[in-house]
Design a protein around this motif. Sequence first.
Motif, mmCIF file in Angstrom:
data_model
loop_
_atom_site.group_PDB
_atom_site.id
_atom_site.type_symbol
_atom_site.label_atom_id
_atom_site.label_comp_id
_atom_site.label_asym_id
_atom_site.label_seq_id
_atom_site.Cartn_x
_atom_site.Cartn_y
_atom_site.Cartn_z
ATOM 1 N N LEU A 53 -5.523 -0.699 0.306
ATOM 2 C CA LEU A 53 -5.862 -1.440 -1.013
ATOM 3 C C LEU A 53 -7.022 -2.638 -0.737
ATOM 4 O O LEU A 53 -6.919 -3.058 0.228
ATOM 5 N N ARG A 96 -8.207 4.901 -0.748
ATOM 6 C CA ARG A 96 -6.423 4.762 -0.933
ATOM 7 C C ARG A 96 -5.915 5.662 0.182
ATOM 8 O O ARG A 96 -6.326 6.612 0.229
ATOM 9 N N GLU A 150 0.875 -1.147 0.150
ATOM 10 C CA GLU A 150 -0.023 0.072 -0.210
ATOM 11 C C GLU A 150 0.730 1.287 -0.082
ATOM 12 O O GLU A 150 0.628 2.188 -0.754
#
Lengths: 296, 296
Positions: free
Chosen positions: B276, B273, A115
């Motif tokens: 994810l 975001r 991420e």
Amino acid sequence: MRLTGLSAFPITPADPEGRVDLPALRRLVARLREAGVDSIGLLGSTGSYPYLTRDERRRALEAALDEVGDWAPVLVGVGALRTDEAVRLAQDARAAGAAAGLLAAVSYTPLTDDEVFAHVATVARESGLPLCLYDNPSTTHFRFGPELIGRLSRLPGIVAVKSPGQEPQAVAGHLAGLRTVVPPGFSLGYSGDWTTTEALIAGADAWYSVVAGLFPQVAVDIVRAVQRGDAAEARRLDARLAPLWTLFREHSSLRVMYACANLLDLCRAAPPRPILPLGEEAQGRVAEVIRALDLR
Amino acid sequence: MRLTGLSAFPITPADPEGRVDLPALRRLVARLREAGVDSIGLLGSTGSYPYLTRDERRRALEAALDEVGDWAPVLVGVGALRTDEAVRLAQDARAAGAAAGLLAAVSYTPLTDDEVFAHVATVARESGLPLCLYDNPSTTHFRFGPELIGRLSRLPGIVAVKSPGQEPQAVAGHLAGLRTVVPPGFSLGYSGDWTTTEALIAGADAWYSVVAGLFPQVAVDIVRAVQRGDAAEARRLDARLAPLWTLFREHSSLRVMYACANLLDLCRAAPPRPILPLGEEAQGRVAEVIRALDLR
């Protein structure tokens, strides 16, 4: 642009509603110019970037860039909880003329390496702003491991990492470990003022310094001593600042810097609430240390 | 108002720009009403409150309150990094008709106990909204100790605490410790779905539940079993959900709940975001667990 030497991180004086005091910010930045720091780290953690709106961050950056002119690069905190917001902040920074962005892995829900990789890659790609990775686990609770730094350092536009302070006996190994995973010319720097003299002596490229944001001369002197190979003098200057490092560790460098800036009449500003100014007793100790070390 | 029994925390479906999908949110809330949960915890951590603007949080709250009507109290996350922003969110929540606010110690610069005390006291005083303290160290990295909870529980308007999940052998002691520092009638509840059955059996007032936000019936059944004194049945129902708890621990309950809501066609939404969606392999495991446990 390669980030080297001393990067000075000032506080961002603001009123209780979060409106930045631009004349006070300009006064702080002018001190950095006069002392000849190598770069300015605007809106870092000490500059309380996550507590300010996008508009206020833009106002602060434009005033600082105007005050700095051409004499030194300005890097600026572009971190945000949401990826799209960090993209907008990085685009603002590039449009205003910042040399680089400082991107922390700001989190609420704990993030995975994948991420953070996607977050950084998106900000770099969508903004075109060179980025310094901002590894600050004490505020973001995310730790950039060497594997992730290695992957990110190969993306276009990722130029540096600002690592948290290391124990003196660990810093050379930490630095050597990072050198093996990043490309040549990638800048490796450290924060944690009370640990950075040893990092510089060990060969770090940059010191991201809180003390230099308000008292640039004492930090410039340390960096120049290291640069001319005089480690003993750098260590002597660093040891002299021990009472200040004690206050930083005890109350956080941010709270101590606000107290100093007010005591020196450079601004009338408190940290953003919920962060409180130091209490009277701690402020008294700060005043004593300023006097004893002749900080100005 | 006293928070007891099952409080269900749904996700907040939103588009990639952070605009809440109100029809999808209403569908999720309607499921909670039909299953008869005791309260709804809107815009909790699972509801990704810190990733949404003040306007979107108000839109989500108004739609949920309209869907809920009078049948159950709605508590709503009012946490924010700045104290003034948390005050505004709590004022919005009170104006809209929420029963209580859920206030986490959201932080970037690590906070002291005195700072969190002043933060909570200010939000309570300036908003008039009853507040549940939200002790969530895994996201805020601040831990409410018993001394601080005791001090806060004596302020007007502080009605409850939502504590993080405890190990089964520790929860009775944790609960007894808190009972000694809070006034009678103060609600002590727990999150961490895989630990809460034991907390309820030990006498906790409330379960703040992520699974109940999407699959309310399995959680209602556990709570009602405890309430009628059938600990064995509650434990059996909890043990049956072990495969789901494994996924929660491995990927976080938030990411798993998004995958479930999409697999069940209740919404088409990804987490905000940089968070994810789960990868394909993990989604496959989620689908298997939904099938095996007959979750619907």
